[in-house]
Design a protein around this motif. Structure first.
Motif, PDB file in Angstrom:
ATOM      1  N   LEU A 250      55.751  50.113  43.770  1.00  0.00           N
ATOM      2  CA  LEU A 250      55.039  48.952  43.239  1.00  0.00           C
ATOM      3  C   LEU A 250      53.974  48.464  44.216  1.00  0.00           C
ATOM      4  CD1 LEU A 250      58.038  47.029  41.660  1.00  0.00           C
ATOM      5  CD2 LEU A 250      56.012  47.839  40.428  1.00  0.00           C
ATOM      6  N   THR A 251      54.268  48.525  45.500  1.00  0.00           N
ATOM      7  CA  THR A 251      53.277  48.119  46.501  1.00  0.00           C
ATOM      8  C   THR A 251      52.024  48.980  46.398  1.00  0.00           C
ATOM      9  OG1 THR A 251      55.028  47.374  48.001  1.00  0.00           O
ATOM     10  CG2 THR A 251      52.878  47.827  48.971  1.00  0.00           C
ATOM     11  N   THR A 252      52.214  50.247  46.085  1.00  0.00           N
ATOM     12  CA  THR A 252      51.066  51.149  45.913  1.00  0.00           C
ATOM     13  C   THR A 252      50.343  50.900  44.595  1.00  0.00           C
ATOM     14  OG1 THR A 252      52.182  52.849  47.217  1.00  0.00           O
ATOM     15  CG2 THR A 252      50.371  53.568  45.796  1.00  0.00           C
ATOM     16  N   LEU A 253      51.102  50.620  43.543  1.00  0.00           N
ATOM     17  CA  LEU A 253      50.524  50.497  42.202  1.00  0.00           C
ATOM     18  C   LEU A 253      49.814  49.166  41.968  1.00  0.00           C
ATOM     19  CD1 LEU A 253      53.257  51.973  39.826  1.00  0.00           C
ATOM     20  CD2 LEU A 253      50.921  52.792  40.066  1.00  0.00           C
ATOM     21  N   LEU A 254      50.409  48.073  42.438  1.00  0.00           N
ATOM     22  CA  LEU A 254      49.936  46.748  42.068  1.00  0.00           C
ATOM     23  C   LEU A 254      48.808  46.286  42.984  1.00  0.00           C
ATOM     24  CD1 LEU A 254      53.375  45.006  41.388  1.00  0.00           C
ATOM     25  CD2 LEU A 254      51.820  46.055  39.724  1.00  0.00           C
ATOM     26  N   GLU A 255      47.849  45.606  42.387  1.00  0.00           N
ATOM     27  CA  GLU A 255      46.695  45.097  43.133  1.00  0.00           C
ATOM     28  C   GLU A 255      46.946  43.654  43.569  1.00  0.00           C
ATOM     29  OE1 GLU A 255      42.029  43.823  42.354  1.00  0.00           O
ATOM     30  OE2 GLU A 255      43.212  44.770  40.763  1.00  0.00           O
ATOM     31  N   PRO A 256      46.901  43.376  44.888  1.00  0.00           N
ATOM     32  CA  PRO A 256      47.085  41.990  45.330  1.00  0.00           C
ATOM     33  C   PRO A 256      45.848  41.148  44.996  1.00  0.00           C
ATOM     34  CG  PRO A 256      46.662  43.432  47.205  1.00  0.00           C
ATOM     35  CD  PRO A 256      46.784  44.319  46.000  1.00  0.00           C
ATOM     36  N   LEU A 257      46.076  39.930  44.524  1.00  0.00           N
ATOM     37  CA  LEU A 257      44.996  39.022  44.157  1.00  0.00           C
ATOM     38  C   LEU A 257      44.913  37.872  45.160  1.00  0.00           C
ATOM     39  CD1 LEU A 257      45.589  38.930  40.294  1.00  0.00           C
ATOM     40  CD2 LEU A 257      43.919  40.303  41.556  1.00  0.00           C
ATOM     41  N   PRO A 258      43.761  37.196  45.223  1.00  0.00           N
ATOM     42  CA  PRO A 258      43.586  36.128  46.226  1.00  0.00           C
ATOM     43  C   PRO A 258      44.634  35.018  46.151  1.00  0.00           C
ATOM     44  CG  PRO A 258      41.467  36.745  45.292  1.00  0.00           C
ATOM     45  CD  PRO A 258      42.505  37.476  44.499  1.00  0.00           C
ATOM     46  N   ASP A 259      45.176  34.759  44.957  1.00  0.00           N
ATOM     47  CA  ASP A 259      46.162  33.677  44.833  1.00  0.00           C
ATOM     48  C   ASP A 259      47.577  34.110  45.208  1.00  0.00           C
ATOM     49  OD1 ASP A 259      46.880  35.285  42.720  1.00  0.00           O
ATOM     50  OD2 ASP A 259      46.632  33.755  41.170  1.00  0.00           O
ATOM     51  N   GLY A 260      47.711  35.367  45.671  1.00  0.00           N
ATOM     52  CA  GLY A 260      49.017  35.870  46.079  1.00  0.00           C
ATOM     53  C   GLY A 260      49.775  36.611  44.999  1.00  0.00           C
ATOM     54  N   SER A 261      49.275  36.579  43.766  1.00  0.00           N
ATOM     55  CA  SER A 261      49.931  37.317  42.684  1.00  0.00           C
ATOM     56  C   SER A 261      49.536  38.791  42.749  1.00  0.00           C
ATOM     57  CB  SER A 261      49.554  36.717  41.328  1.00  0.00           C
ATOM     58  OG  SER A 261      48.162  36.871  41.079  1.00  0.00           O
ATOM     59  N   LEU A 262      50.164  39.575  41.911  1.00  0.00           N
ATOM     60  CA  LEU A 262      49.931  41.025  41.875  1.00  0.00           C
ATOM     61  C   LEU A 262      49.570  41.425  40.453  1.00  0.00           C
ATOM     62  CD1 LEU A 262      53.104  41.931  43.944  1.00  0.00           C
ATOM     63  CD2 LEU A 262      50.761  42.097  44.784  1.00  0.00           C
ATOM     64  N   ARG A 263      48.569  42.291  40.313  1.00  0.00           N
ATOM     65  CA  ARG A 263      48.110  42.693  38.990  1.00  0.00           C
ATOM     66  C   ARG A 263      48.395  44.170  38.761  1.00  0.00           C
ATOM     67  NH1 ARG A 263      42.184  41.074  37.842  1.00  0.00           N
ATOM     68  NH2 ARG A 263      41.776  42.588  39.505  1.00  0.00           N
ATOM     69  N   ALA A 264      48.960  44.470  37.589  1.00  0.00           N
ATOM     70  CA  ALA A 264      49.219  45.861  37.225  1.00  0.00           C
ATOM     71  C   ALA A 264      47.922  46.538  36.812  1.00  0.00           C
ATOM     72  CB  ALA A 264      50.216  45.923  36.073  1.00  0.00           C
ATOM     73  N   PRO A 265      47.766  47.820  37.111  1.00  0.00           N
ATOM     74  CA  PRO A 265      46.532  48.513  36.743  1.00  0.00           C
ATOM     75  C   PRO A 265      46.413  48.654  35.233  1.00  0.00           C
ATOM     76  CG  PRO A 265      48.149  50.070  37.603  1.00  0.00           C
ATOM     77  CD  PRO A 265      48.719  48.701  37.811  1.00  0.00           C
ATOM     78  N   GLN A 266      45.232  48.343  34.710  1.00  0.00           N
ATOM     79  CA  GLN A 266      44.943  48.497  33.285  1.00  0.00           C
ATOM     80  C   GLN A 266      43.516  49.008  33.145  1.00  0.00           C
ATOM     81  OE1 GLN A 266      47.070  48.191  30.809  1.00  0.00           O
ATOM     82  NE2 GLN A 266      48.763  47.272  31.934  1.00  0.00           N
ATOM     83  N   PRO A 267      43.227  49.740  32.091  1.00  0.00           N
ATOM     84  CA  PRO A 267      41.861  50.234  31.905  1.00  0.00           C
ATOM     85  C   PRO A 267      40.898  49.085  31.636  1.00  0.00           C
ATOM     86  CG  PRO A 267      43.177  50.622  29.943  1.00  0.00           C
ATOM     87  CD  PRO A 267      44.131  50.141  31.000  1.00  0.00           C
ATOM     88  N   PRO A 268      39.616  49.255  31.948  1.00  0.00           N
ATOM     89  CA  PRO A 268      38.667  48.152  31.754  1.00  0.00           C
ATOM     90  C   PRO A 268      38.369  47.843  30.296  1.00  0.00           C
ATOM     91  CG  PRO A 268      37.524  50.131  32.492  1.00  0.00           C
ATOM     92  CD  PRO A 268      38.990  50.422  32.597  1.00  0.00           C
ATOM     93  N   HIS A 269      38.589  48.823  29.416  1.00  0.00           N
ATOM     94  CA  HIS A 269      38.252  48.614  28.010  1.00  0.00           C
ATOM     95  C   HIS A 269      39.421  48.937  27.084  1.00  0.00           C
ATOM     96  CE1 HIS A 269      34.130  49.000  29.694  1.00  0.00           C
ATOM     97  NE2 HIS A 269      33.873  48.080  28.794  1.00  0.00           N
ATOM     98  N   SER A 270      39.510  48.163  26.032  1.00  0.00           N
ATOM     99  CA  SER A 270      40.348  48.484  24.882  1.00  0.00           C
ATOM    100  C   SER A 270      39.434  48.984  23.770  1.00  0.00           C
ATOM    101  CB  SER A 270      41.117  47.245  24.413  1.00  0.00           C
ATOM    102  OG  SER A 270      42.006  46.791  25.405  1.00  0.00           O
ATOM    103  N   ALA A 271      40.040  49.367  22.658  1.00  0.00           N
ATOM    104  CA  ALA A 271      39.259  49.829  21.505  1.00  0.00           C
ATOM    105  C   ALA A 271      39.577  48.931  20.318  1.00  0.00           C
ATOM    106  CB  ALA A 271      39.603  51.281  21.169  1.00  0.00           C
ATOM    107  N   LEU A 272      38.550  48.339  19.746  1.00  0.00           N
ATOM    108  CA  LEU A 272      38.701  47.567  18.521  1.00  0.00           C
ATOM    109  C   LEU A 272      38.298  48.461  17.352  1.00  0.00           C
ATOM    110  CD1 LEU A 272      39.342  44.933  17.083  1.00  0.00           C
ATOM    111  CD2 LEU A 272      36.954  44.240  17.433  1.00  0.00           C
ATOM    112  N   ILE A 273      39.251  48.786  16.500  1.00  0.00           N
ATOM    113  CA  ILE A 273      39.021  49.645  15.345  1.00  0.00           C
ATOM    114  C   ILE A 273      38.955  48.758  14.113  1.00  0.00           C
ATOM    115  CG2 ILE A 273      39.921  51.571  13.991  1.00  0.00           C
ATOM    116  CD1 ILE A 273      41.391  52.505  16.517  1.00  0.00           C
ATOM    117  N   THR A 274      37.845  48.823  13.398  1.00  0.00           N
ATOM    118  CA  THR A 274      37.616  47.928  12.265  1.00  0.00           C
ATOM    119  C   THR A 274      37.258  48.718  11.023  1.00  0.00           C
ATOM    120  OG1 THR A 274      35.267  47.666  12.823  1.00  0.00           O
ATOM    121  CG2 THR A 274      36.808  46.089  13.799  1.00  0.00           C
TER     122      THR A 274
END
Length: 283
Positions: A250-274
């Motif tokens: 988890l230490t390798t995977l999660l990104e530390p944020l300035p407020d001390g929380s940790l963010r899981a990696p996610q892609p920058p875009h989703s796909a909206l199918i209409t």
């Protein structure tokens, strides 16, 4: 199947979901699995997280621009009300469908407190009875649904305009390395946005895909919180040796944020199918 798409996407979807589910059944300790309501132990966290990011949600902003007072909206997989509540506040009559009582508890509380025009249906979409709506939204629900063809055909039949939000990979795909740590094998993937688009075209539905900023933001207040959630997701008992290895991963995977929380990696875009649903095409 069609001549342009020789792959049977409905069968491929079923097979991929079946393989992923079978791996879960084989590896995960039955004693540690969630009960009938899979979200019961995670609904409070989901509720808190969804409220923290709703103002930056691209799907929500697009839906708010589309609806008008008196419009009817189906929110399929409504959860705790991330979309249902703001759309109802904008004057739409929202029909919120979800199979998790734990998730709907939070939606019910807020809807009642504000006397919002929200009808709650505690049932799976596939077996629910709903009227035809102006707009249907379905965000990050379809991945584990074995009979995606039935799900999408019903969606198409019950809304004049259909919006399906998916990632190109399931939002939980970031946890694949943790399955290797816990069980020594790769987590099998679920289908995502491109498979859904292909399936819709196989069904004769002229759907369009637009990349939008990713709406999934998974943050943990601490490494301990992340580890506790991973144990639930992977049905793991706590042992010193395994916990140490998971913490390292988890230490390798999660990104530390300035407020001390940790963010899981996610892609920058989703796909909206209409697409325009059957009531529009036939009208």
């Amino acid at each position: 199947m069609t001549p342009l798409l020789p792959i049977d996407w409905a069968a491929l979807w079923r097979a991929q979901v079946a393989a992923e589910h079978a791996q879960y059944e084989r590896l995960c300790d039955p004693r540690l699995r969630p009960g009938p309501d899979w979200w019961a132990t995670q609904a409070e966290q989901f509720h808190r997280r969804s409220r923290a990011v709703s103002h930056t949600d691209a799907l929500l902003q697009a839906a708010l621009a589309r609806v008008h007072p008196g419009a009817t909206v189906l929110d399929i997989g409504a959860g705790t009300g991330r979309y249902a509540l703001p759309l109802a506040r904008a004057g739409a009559h929202v029909i919120a469908i979800d199979s998790s009582p734990a998730m709907l508890h939070y939606l019910q509380q807020e809807a009642a407190a504000e006397a919002l025009p929200i009808t709650i249906i505690a049932e799976r979409w596939e077996t629910s009875t709903v009227p035809v709506a102006d707009l249907a939204i379905c965000a990050h629900v379809l991945y584990p649904i074995a009979d995606a063809e039935l799900f999408l055909r019903k969606l198409d039949a019950h809304a004049r305009h259909c919006w399906l939000l998916l990632n190109y990979e399931a939002p939980t795909s970031w946890m694949a390395p943790l399955w290797r740590v816990a069980y020594g094998e790769e987590r099998l993937p679920l289908p995502g946005a491109l498979e859904a688009l292909a399936l819709l075209h196989q069904l004769g539905i002229d759907a369009h895909l637009t990349p939008i900023p990713n709406t999934v933001t998974l943050r943990f207040a601490s490494l301990d919180e992340a580890l506790a959630e991973i144990r639930v997701r992977l049905c793991l008992a706590s042992t010193p040796e395994r916990d140490t290895r998971l913490r390292e991963a988890l230490t390798t995977l999660l990104e530390p944020l300035p407020d001390g929380s940790l963010r899981a990696p996610q892609p920058p875009h989703s796909a909206l199918i209409t697409w325009d649903g059957a009531p529009t095409r036939q009208g």
